[in-house]
Design a protein around this motif. Structure first.
Motif, mmCIF file in Angstrom:
data_model
loop_
_atom_site.group_PDB
_atom_site.id
_atom_site.type_symbol
_atom_site.label_atom_id
_atom_site.label_comp_id
_atom_site.label_asym_id
_atom_site.label_seq_id
_atom_site.Cartn_x
_atom_site.Cartn_y
_atom_site.Cartn_z
ATOM 1 N N CYS A 36 0.869 -1.182 0.000
ATOM 2 C CA CYS A 36 0.000 0.000 0.000
ATOM 3 C C CYS A 36 0.909 1.237 0.000
ATOM 4 N N ARG A 38 0.531 3.992 1.374
ATOM 5 C CA ARG A 38 0.508 4.664 2.683
ATOM 6 C C ARG A 38 1.003 3.765 3.812
ATOM 7 N N ASP A 39 0.665 2.478 3.760
ATOM 8 C CA ASP A 39 0.886 1.600 4.908
ATOM 9 C C ASP A 39 1.950 0.535 4.701
ATOM 10 N N CYS A 49 -6.208 -2.988 1.356
ATOM 11 C CA CYS A 49 -5.184 -2.836 2.394
ATOM 12 C C CYS A 49 -5.833 -3.079 3.758
ATOM 13 N N CYS A 52 -5.909 0.694 5.764
ATOM 14 C CA CYS A 52 -6.705 1.840 5.293
ATOM 15 C C CYS A 52 -7.835 1.432 4.350
HETATM 16 ZN ZN LIG Z 1 -3.200 1.254 3.316
#
Ligand SMILES: [Zn+2]
Length: 138
Positions: A36, A38-39, A49, A52
């Motif tokens: 991901c 972001r993560d 994900c 999120c």
């Molecule tokens: Zn994520």
């Protein structure tokens, strides 16, 4: 993930459209993970994900290296189709990228396995997928 079985009754993961790239890479001897933006990396393969719920993840190459986080040894052989393999170690491996995978440790003495041991992935093509194992790094 659903299951399918070999003629010997050994359970094997059943690929779905989301996990197909993971198994195709494994059949080629490569470990890939979803990441991901972001993560970071996550495993097992899934459509969203786990942090999120985003769907803008991508498949990326992983090193195939990790360390033994925890393990147990099967000396009885209750797992269908694996009775001839006992004793063998089953480990939770923490990958260099972060996610943890549960896998069998192969090509090693199970009594030599220890927490923190450095291991690397091995791939066993089976049916239309491949099973990921780990073996100690030399
Ligand atoms: Zn994520």
């Amino acid at each position: 993930m659903g299951l399918q079985h070999t003629p010997e009754g050994r359970p094997v993961a059943l690929a779905n459209p989301t996990s197909r790239p993971f198994f195709d890479a494994a059949r080629e001897g490569r470990l890939v993970l979803q990441r991901c933006p972001r993560d970071g990396f996550f495993f097992y393969p899934r459509s969203h994900c786990p942090r999120c719920l985003g769907t803008d993840w991508s498949w990326e190459a992983a090193s195939g290296r990790g360390t033994v986080h925890s393990f147990t040894i099967d000396r009885v052989g209750h797992a269908p189709g694996l009775g001839a393999e006992v004793p063998y170690a089953i480990a939770i491996v923490e990958l260099e990228e972060g996610p943890r995978m549960t896998a069998r440790l192969v090509d090693c003495d199970p009594d030599s396995v220890h927490v923190g041991q450095e291991v690397e992935a091995r791939f066993e093509p089976l049916l239309d997928v491949a099973v990921v194992h780990f073996t100690p790094r030399a």
